[in-house]
Design a protein around this motif. Structure first.
Motif, PDB file in Angstrom:
ATOM      1  N   SER A   1      48.795  38.515  36.163  1.00  0.00           N
ATOM      2  CA  SER A   1      48.277  37.971  34.899  1.00  0.00           C
ATOM      3  C   SER A   1      48.119  39.084  33.875  1.00  0.00           C
TER       4      SER A   1
ATOM      5  N   GLU B   1      41.783  28.033  36.118  1.00  0.00           N
ATOM      6  CA  GLU B   1      40.886  29.121  36.517  1.00  0.00           C
ATOM      7  C   GLU B   1      40.981  29.346  38.012  1.00  0.00           C
TER       8      GLU B   1
ATOM      9  N   ILE C   1      40.079  37.088  33.923  1.00  0.00           N
ATOM     10  CA  ILE C   1      40.022  35.666  34.224  1.00  0.00           C
ATOM     11  C   ILE C   1      38.572  35.377  34.592  1.00  0.00           C
TER      12      ILE C   1
END
Lengths: 116, 113
Positions: free
Chosen positions: B97, B2, B102
């Motif tokens: 990404s 993360e 996220i």
């Protein structure tokens, strides 16, 4: 405008059993997402569909999880066989366009799965 | 792993006061940030978003501030009400990404009467 619908809202099964979840996205939304949310954590993406094609399923445990969106609208997520660690809330979300960094995802209420 | 995290897991605020929920991110390539509110038994609900070319955005009773120098994001809720009780998540998107969300771990906001 109706939101994202999910069913069932709650499900309790024993380990090694099978379970399926259903999602109906917001009308006209091309993209559909399935997330797994463990208690106290942020959602984790399992699979993303654009219309009826898979965009990203890199975090889907394919040995036991499967998902489909055959007609590009509703979707089902299946777990077979379930494990104890699958206990979580399964969230479905949809967004209007296929991609884009500012496209907003709208979430359904989730299905809370308990595996005993 | 993360890249979006929250400083405090729980924030307790007196009703009527302002709430400030903080979030740190680690990737300077992040270009879009979103705050979600999740009430018990419900899915996350979009609150407000901000692009990386902005440093402030206001909504109804909410303001998001973005400090790219220190990679910090905050959500300010004015005149906190009992209905604001929820878990608040910051989330980010970035091109590398594939613009997937996220998520941070969330901050639980508790309103004291």
């Amino acid at each position: 405008e109706a939101g994202v619908a999910q069913s069932p809202r709650y499900k309790i099964i024993e380990k090694r059993q099978s379970v399926a979840f259903w999602c109906n996205p917001i009308s006209g939304h091309a993209t559909l997402y399935w997330y797994q949310q463990i208690l106290g954590q942020g959602p984790k993406l399992l699979i993303q569909f654009q219309n009826n094609g898979v965009v990203d399923d890199s975090q889907l445990p394919k040995d036991r999880f499967s998902a489909e969106r055959l007609k590009g609208v509703d979707s089902t997520l299946k777990i077979q066989p379930a494990k104890l660690e699958d206990s979580a809330v399964y969230l479905c979300a949809s967004s209007l366009v296929a991609s884009g960094n500012t496209d907003t995802q709208y979430f359904g209420p989730g299905t809370r799965l308990t595996v005993l | 792993g993360e890249s979006v995290g929250l400083h405090l897991p729980t924030l307790s605020v007196q009703e009527g006061d302002n709430s400030i929920i903080n979030c740190a991110y680690s990737n300077s390539a992040s270009d879009y940030f979103i705050w979600y509110k999740q009430e018990s038994g419900k899915g996350p609900q979009f609150i407000i978003d901000i692009r990386s070319n902005m440093d402030k955005r206001q909504g109804q009773r909410v303001t998001v501030l973005l400090n790219k120098t220190v990679k910090h994001l905050s959500l300010q809720i004015a005149a906190t009400q009992p209905g604001d009780s929820a878990v608040y998540f910051c989330a980010e998107k970035r091109m590398d990404s594939n613009y997937q969300l996220i998520w941070g771990a969330g901050t639980k906001l508790i309103i004291k009467p």
